[in-house]
Write an enzyme that holds these catalytic residues in place. Structure first.
Site, PDB file in Angstrom:
ATOM      1  N   ASP A   1       0.838  -1.196   0.000  1.00  0.00           N
ATOM      2  CA  ASP A   1       0.000   0.000   0.000  1.00  0.00           C
ATOM      3  C   ASP A   1       0.877   1.251   0.000  1.00  0.00           C
ATOM      4  OD1 ASP A   1      -2.064   1.798   0.253  1.00  0.00           O
ATOM      5  OD2 ASP A   1      -2.996   0.810   1.961  1.00  0.00           O
TER       6      ASP A   1
ATOM      7  N   CYS B   1      -5.859   4.339  -3.578  1.00  0.00           N
ATOM      8  CA  CYS B   1      -6.118   2.959  -3.154  1.00  0.00           C
ATOM      9  C   CYS B   1      -7.320   2.265  -3.791  1.00  0.00           C
ATOM     10  CB  CYS B   1      -6.292   2.919  -1.639  1.00  0.00           C
ATOM     11  SG  CYS B   1      -4.950   3.690  -0.706  1.00  0.00           S
TER      12      CYS B   1
ATOM     13  N   HIS C   1     -11.099  -1.993   1.634  1.00  0.00           N
ATOM     14  CA  HIS C   1     -11.271  -0.627   1.125  1.00  0.00           C
ATOM     15  C   HIS C   1     -12.198  -0.531  -0.084  1.00  0.00           C
ATOM     16  CE1 HIS C   1      -9.137   3.550   0.833  1.00  0.00           C
ATOM     17  NE2 HIS C   1     -10.337   3.589   1.386  1.00  0.00           N
TER      18      HIS C   1
ATOM     19  N   ASP D   1      -0.442  -0.836  -4.816  1.00  0.00           N
ATOM     20  CA  ASP D   1      -1.742  -0.333  -5.272  1.00  0.00           C
ATOM     21  C   ASP D   1      -1.657   1.024  -5.959  1.00  0.00           C
ATOM     22  OD1 ASP D   1      -1.195   1.147  -2.980  1.00  0.00           O
ATOM     23  OD2 ASP D   1      -3.254   1.086  -2.246  1.00  0.00           O
ATOM     24  N   ASN D   2      -0.555   1.735  -5.759  1.00  0.00           N
ATOM     25  CA  ASN D   2      -0.300   3.010  -6.436  1.00  0.00           C
ATOM     26  C   ASN D   2       1.116   3.441  -6.099  1.00  0.00           C
ATOM     27  OD1 ASN D   2      -2.639   3.900  -4.064  1.00  0.00           O
ATOM     28  ND2 ASN D   2      -0.542   4.651  -3.796  1.00  0.00           N
TER      29      ASN D   2
END
Length: 453
Positions: free
Chosen positions: A46, A86, A143, A289-290
């Protein structure tokens, strides 16, 4: 003639026949196991920066287990998260489609989106593999919806332990709006422990319990997302007192520890697979995720999380499957999060009625074959009226950071840092990319109700 031993011989023969039948059944089960596809483990970090792993150039952070995955498998240099934050990337991972189609284009925030989530009608990779008799599990961050009705157990997962918000206190497991957020299945459940370690422990337990079955395991880490907390840090969030960040001291040291603890857990996963003789029938795929935040090292890339510059969505990615994926490979193809689901379907001989936006990259994994050129798109709506967009085709990338700003064109082969806008030199290319971008925006937005923002 002495017949005194006849019953004994009959029993012995019957026993031997039973043994042979059992062995035959086991062999058939093993053959079926091989034919039906591998176990699959998806590990998602993350907010990890492109340069935050030692195998991606970090001189500060030590990640020996991810380095080993890279050395024994395939490292991707041009892998991208679908979103620059996210929730969108996670929606794309789950569905194999652009997140805009499911209405999750921004963060499903703890403050403003507590009533929404990924529609139950969406077909997830867990749904698809469960239909192929896979046991499905997710441990860590979800999320994609706060209400119980959006819980992962209703989205194809047999097992879930973790949190549904964007982040929790690593020790008290309370989200930044001061709600308790640690779930076992669809029930809030208190559990002591450091979030990263708990995620690893539950993942290890899942593998042990299901080692005789086919499984898909989604290990969704919180690290290294804020709040910056190590194993010995104090909990600071309490119920009823909203607070996003704690006392951030020694940030470089803590950030380093958070990634190294995650790497330690990944090493335990790899070791267990080898101990149980599952490594040669298990694909492990790692990504973020990014892009990284201000704490991260994004290498030469421009921008950070939330940006459509490369630093917002070009992420580390590694595939490991001993005996199947040739060791020490570096792949430069352009891939995205949404490509993982179609690849799973192919690997498991599955059938899926979903019309994917992503592509199957199985031949890349096994033969390092080049992916056919395509247009890829990013759009980040940080409010209903403001957005950032980008389109990529081969070496060319068009970026629009604001509606009032002219499109900028970059040649990533010669300008990875996106410093030199060459739109005026190549107006034809800029126009072509802009045309494709507008066409895509219209298509993915038709008949879609926005969930977030």
């Amino acid at each position: 003639m002495n017949h005194s031993n006849t019953p004994t011989r009959q029993y012995l023969n019957t026993f031997l026949l039973l043994i042979l039948c059992m062995m035959s059944c086991e062999n058939k089960q093993e053959e079926h196991k091989e034919d039906s596809g591998p176990n699959i483990i998806i590990i998602m970090a993350d907010d990890l920066g492109y340069g935050d792993l030692s195998c991606y150039g970090s001189k500060l952070i030590n990640t020996p287990n991810l380095d080993r995955m890279s050395e024994e498998g395939m490292k991707f240099t041009d892998f991208h998260s679908n979103g620059v934050v996210c929730s969108p990337t996670r929606a794309a991972l789950l569905t194999g489609r652009y997140q805009q189609r499911s209405g999750i284009e921004g963060v499903v925030t703890a403050a403003n989106h507590r009533s929404v989530g990924l529609a139950i009608e969406e077909t997830t990779f867990a749904d698809a593999l469960k239909a192929k008799d896979y046991v499905t599990g997710i441990f860590g961050k979800w999320h994609l919806g706060y209400p119980e009705k959006y819980n992962p157990i209703y989205q194809g997962f047999d097992e879930f332990i973790g949190f549904v918000s964007g982040n929790v206190d690593y020790h008290s497991h309370i989200d930044q709006e001061a709600y308790e957020d640690w779930w076992k299945q669809n029930k809030l459940t208190k559990e002591e422990g450091y979030t990263t370690d708990l995620i690893t422990e539950h993942a290890l337990d899942f593998i042990k319990r299901h080692q005789q079955e086919k499984f898909i395991l989604y290990i969704s880490h919180e690290a290294p997302h804020y709040p910056l907390q190590g194993r010995q840090s104090k909990a600071f969030r309490v119920v009823g007192e909203p607070r996003a960040r704690g006392p951030e001291t020694e940030t470089t040291v803590i950030y380093k520890e958070m990634i190294e603890v995650m790497d330690e857990g990944i090493g335990k996963i790899m070791d267990l697979l080898e101990t149980l003789d599952l490594d040669e029938n298990t694909l492990v795929f790692f990504c973020s995720d990014n892009g990284g935040t201000g704490y991260a090292d994004n290498g030469k890339l421009r921008g950070t999380k939330g940006s459509v510059w490369e630093g917002g969505h070009r992420v580390p990615a590694i595939a490991w499957w001993p005996g199947k994926i040739k060791a020490g490979q570096i792949n430069n193809d352009i891939l995205m999060t949404m490509d993982i689901f179609p690849t799973m379907v192919n690997l498991t001989n599955g059938n899926n009625n979903t019309e994917f936006d992503g592509i199957d990259f199985t031949q890349t994994l096994f033969k390092n074959e080049t992916i056919e050129d395509r247009y890829l798109f990013w759009r980040h709506k940080h409010s209903k009226d403001q957005k950032k967009v980008a389109v990529r085709n081969g070496t060319w990338k068009l970026v629009i950071q604001d509606a009032d700003v002219s499109p900028e064109l970059y040649d990533l082969n010669n300008d990875l840092s996106e410093k030199n806008n060459v739109a005026s030199e190549f107006p034809g290319i800029a126009k072509r990319l802009l045309t494709q971008l507008r066409k895509w925006e219209k298509e993915v937005s038709e008949n879609v109700k926005s969930v977030a923002p």
